[in-house]
Design an enzyme around this catalytic site. Structure first.
Site, PDB file in Angstrom:
ATOM      1  N   MET A 126       0.827  -1.213   0.000  1.00  4.67           N
ATOM      2  CA  MET A 126       0.000   0.000   0.000  1.00  4.67           C
ATOM      3  C   MET A 126       0.858   1.258   0.000  1.00  4.67           C
ATOM      4  O   MET A 126       0.728   2.124  -0.860  1.00  4.67           O
ATOM      5  CB  MET A 126      -0.911   0.025   1.228  1.00  4.67           C
ATOM      6  CG  MET A 126      -1.836  -1.145   1.391  1.00  4.67           C
ATOM      7  SD  MET A 126      -2.904  -0.872   2.856  1.00  4.67           S
ATOM      8  CE  MET A 126      -3.472  -2.529   3.173  1.00  4.67           C
ATOM      9  N   GLY A 132       2.903   8.058   2.815  1.00  3.49           N
ATOM     10  CA  GLY A 132       2.590   7.618   4.168  1.00  3.49           C
ATOM     11  C   GLY A 132       1.171   7.095   4.283  1.00  3.49           C
ATOM     12  O   GLY A 132       0.750   6.230   3.525  1.00  3.49           O
ATOM     13  N   SER A 133       0.408   7.654   5.219  1.00  2.00           N
ATOM     14  CA  SER A 133      -0.958   7.190   5.466  1.00  2.00           C
ATOM     15  C   SER A 133      -1.961   7.673   4.420  1.00  2.00           C
ATOM     16  O   SER A 133      -3.104   7.215   4.411  1.00  2.00           O
ATOM     17  CB  SER A 133      -1.424   7.663   6.850  1.00  2.00           C
ATOM     18  OG  SER A 133      -0.596   7.139   7.866  1.00  2.00           O
ATOM     19  N   PRO A 246     -10.552  -2.996  10.937  1.00  2.00           N
ATOM     20  CA  PRO A 246     -10.852  -3.400  12.313  1.00  2.00           C
ATOM     21  C   PRO A 246     -10.110  -4.659  12.731  1.00  2.00           C
ATOM     22  O   PRO A 246      -9.552  -4.717  13.838  1.00  2.00           O
ATOM     23  CB  PRO A 246     -12.370  -3.612  12.286  1.00  2.00           C
ATOM     24  CG  PRO A 246     -12.850  -2.671  11.228  1.00  2.00           C
ATOM     25  CD  PRO A 246     -11.787  -2.725  10.166  1.00  2.00           C
ATOM     26  N   GLU A 248      -7.282  -5.827  11.396  1.00  2.00           N
ATOM     27  CA  GLU A 248      -5.855  -5.504  11.457  1.00  2.00           C
ATOM     28  C   GLU A 248      -5.520  -4.821  12.777  1.00  2.00           C
ATOM     29  O   GLU A 248      -4.527  -5.161  13.435  1.00  2.00           O
ATOM     30  CB  GLU A 248      -5.481  -4.600  10.285  1.00  2.00           C
ATOM     31  CG  GLU A 248      -4.007  -4.195  10.278  1.00  2.00           C
ATOM     32  CD  GLU A 248      -3.650  -3.266   9.134  1.00  2.00           C
ATOM     33  OE1 GLU A 248      -2.529  -2.718   9.143  1.00  2.00           O
ATOM     34  OE2 GLU A 248      -4.495  -3.070   8.225  1.00  2.00           O
ATOM     35  N   ARG A 274      17.980 -11.696  40.310  1.00  2.00           N
ATOM     36  CA  ARG A 274      19.054 -10.707  40.385  1.00  2.00           C
ATOM     37  C   ARG A 274      19.237 -10.208  41.827  1.00  2.00           C
ATOM     38  O   ARG A 274      18.267  -9.833  42.499  1.00  2.00           O
ATOM     39  CB  ARG A 274      18.724  -9.537  39.460  1.00  2.00           C
ATOM     40  CG  ARG A 274      19.668  -8.351  39.541  1.00  2.00           C
ATOM     41  CD  ARG A 274      21.027  -8.656  38.980  1.00  2.00           C
ATOM     42  NE  ARG A 274      21.797  -7.435  38.832  1.00  2.00           N
ATOM     43  CZ  ARG A 274      23.114  -7.399  38.754  1.00  2.00           C
ATOM     44  NH1 ARG A 274      23.811  -8.530  38.822  1.00  2.00           N
ATOM     45  NH2 ARG A 274      23.745  -6.261  38.606  1.00  2.00           N
ATOM     46  N   GLN A 285      10.736  -2.496  47.893  1.00  2.00           N
ATOM     47  CA  GLN A 285       9.348  -2.032  47.781  1.00  2.00           C
ATOM     48  C   GLN A 285       9.071  -1.418  46.415  1.00  2.00           C
ATOM     49  O   GLN A 285       7.996  -1.630  45.829  1.00  2.00           O
ATOM     50  CB  GLN A 285       9.038  -1.022  48.886  1.00  2.00           C
ATOM     51  CG  GLN A 285       7.572  -0.599  48.918  1.00  2.00           C
ATOM     52  CD  GLN A 285       7.296   0.458  49.972  1.00  2.00           C
ATOM     53  OE1 GLN A 285       7.806   1.573  49.860  1.00  2.00           O
ATOM     54  NE2 GLN A 285       6.523   0.118  50.994  1.00  2.00           N
ATOM     55  N   LEU A 343      13.510  -2.024  35.340  1.00  2.00           N
ATOM     56  CA  LEU A 343      13.766  -2.950  36.446  1.00  2.00           C
ATOM     57  C   LEU A 343      14.927  -3.898  36.153  1.00  2.00           C
ATOM     58  O   LEU A 343      15.501  -4.477  37.072  1.00  2.00           O
ATOM     59  CB  LEU A 343      12.505  -3.753  36.765  1.00  2.00           C
ATOM     60  CG  LEU A 343      11.367  -2.970  37.435  1.00  2.00           C
ATOM     61  CD1 LEU A 343      10.121  -3.827  37.525  1.00  2.00           C
ATOM     62  CD2 LEU A 343      11.786  -2.474  38.823  1.00  2.00           C
ATOM     63  N   THR A 371      -1.652   5.411  13.142  1.00  2.00           N
ATOM     64  CA  THR A 371      -0.978   5.945  14.318  1.00  2.00           C
ATOM     65  C   THR A 371      -1.970   6.169  15.467  1.00  2.00           C
ATOM     66  O   THR A 371      -3.186   6.202  15.267  1.00  2.00           O
ATOM     67  CB  THR A 371      -0.296   7.280  14.007  1.00  2.00           C
ATOM     68  OG1 THR A 371      -1.311   8.234  13.659  1.00  2.00           O
ATOM     69  CG2 THR A 371       0.694   7.145  12.848  1.00  2.00           C
TER      70      THR A 371
END
Length: 385
Positions: A126, A132-133, A246, A248, A274, A285, A343, A371
């Site tokens: 496409m 682009g869009s 929808p 997709e 770890r 905490q 983390l 987007t």
């Protein structure tokens, strides 16, 4: 809370996929990452497993299932293991709906058996450089020959996932000029044989994430496409493109949720193992609070995805609802994966850890399939705003 979106058949299928992933993908996935694509013969394995034929009617060699939930199971299991099936997702999730909806009986007999087996891999083209869009602004043209036997295709496409390995590509091209009243008029879909003279694969694009799926530039120079390979009616292609959005976007929402859930799993395993300052990272905490918050967001995303999956199977998922599901789950995944990488500390930045690859893979979810900004426009319009 017990999850009710899947039945016994889905869970049996999940066990099959999990075993296949562990045996056939996990041991070689690093090689695929280094190569920038999955090997072509892997798609034959997916064909043998029946992955490509789940939603293909039985008369063409498929299982005849209508539910999208089997594809959702695949997304969840790949994310859980930190792997992918290369560029094959486009083959089923994006291309198959067009073939099922708009191909003639003759075309289905000609195309679908090899689609199911993986002997013929499909992609869809496409996007063009500079548009682009804005699909209505495409410049690729397909001119009907004087004798009416074929189209002459000229132009270029970019960001075509699966474009390197594809044997046939559904190409969106302009077969008539746009009208002042409707600039979307005049676009048609052609199912192009990639062995055709004048068809060329350009650069294999070097992406931030999703590095095992091949994404390429394509060009067409006087490519002859038989009129028998026109998909649907001439000049009505733009309306066809909107019909699958929808599903997709639901697929992207499912993938984003699955990635977020996987990120929590990876982080939980890491912080429990770890040790810093003589204690496990899990014992602090802050770690507990951050993971708890992530788990709550993933739970919410799961609820949104499950509701959307049920609505889609019932044929009730609207464009606005799919946009809402995509917007919510992709934004959740963005936040959760970022926290889970944090983390991991410095190790989270190393590509040998799945959280780092997940961080890169996830970023495109808020771009492709529309987007986040486009999703907000769709939702706002449905609200009458």
């Amino acid at each position: 809370m017990r999850r009710t979106v899947y039945n016994e058949d889905h869970e049996a299928f999940r066990e099959t996929i999990r075993a296949f992933v562990e045996a056939e993908v996990v041991p070689v996935h690093d090689e695929w990452l280094a190569a920038g694509q999955a090997p072509r013969d892997f798609y034959y394995k997916l064909g043998e497993l029946g992955i490509f034929g789940i939603e293909v009617p039985e008369e063409y060699g498929g299982a005849g299932e209508e539910s999208f939930k089997f594809q959702a199971v695949i997304s969840e299991e790949c994310a859980r293991a930190g792997v992918s099936f290369g560029g094959s997702g486009v083959h089923v999730a994006l291309c198959l709906p067009y073939l099922k909806a708009y191909a003639t009986d003759e075309q289905k007999k000609r195309w679908l058996p090899d689609f199911v087996s993986g002997r013929t891999m499909y992609a869809i083209a496409m996007t063009e450089p500079g548009t682009g869009s804005d699909l209505a602004g495409m410049k690729t043209t397909a001119r009907l020959s004087e004798d009416g036997s074929h189209y002459v295709l000229n132009g270029a496409k970019t960001f075509i996932t699966g474009g390197v390995h594809a044997d046939r590509v559904i190409v969106c091209a302009r077969t008539a000029p746009a009208t002042p009243e409707d600039r979307r008029f005049g676009i048609s879909l052609l199912v192009v044989d990639t062995k055709s003279e004048g068809y060329a694969v350009g650069r294999k694009l070097d992406k931030l994430g999703l590095r095992t799926s091949d994404t390429a530039e394509l060009s067409f120079t006087d490519v002859k496409v038989p009129v028998d390979d026109l998909l649907g009616e001439e000049n009505k292609g733009f309306s066809y493109l909107g019909q699958n959005l929808p599903q997709e976007r639901l697929g992207i929402a499912v993938g984003a949720y699955a990635q977020a859930a996987a990120a929590v799993r990876f982080a939980q395993l890491y912080v429990q193992d770890r040790t810093v300052f003589g204690k496990t990272v899990a014992s602090f905490q802050n770690t507990k609070f951050e993971l708890a918050a992530c788990k709550a967001e993933v739970d919410a995303a799961e609820a949104v995805v499950d509701r959307a999956l049920e609505a889609h199977d019932l044929g009730e998922l609207t464009a606005a609802e799919a946009a809402s599901a995509k917007l919510f789950t992709t934004e959740v995944a963005h936040r959760v994966i970022d926290k889970c990488l944090q983390l991991h500390g410095g190790y989270g930045y190393m590509n040998e850890y799945p959280i780092a690859r997940l961080y890169a893979d996830n970023r495109v979810n808020r771009i492709y399939g529309g987007t986040s900004e486009v999703m907000k426009m769709i939702i706002a319009k449905s609200m009458g705003l």
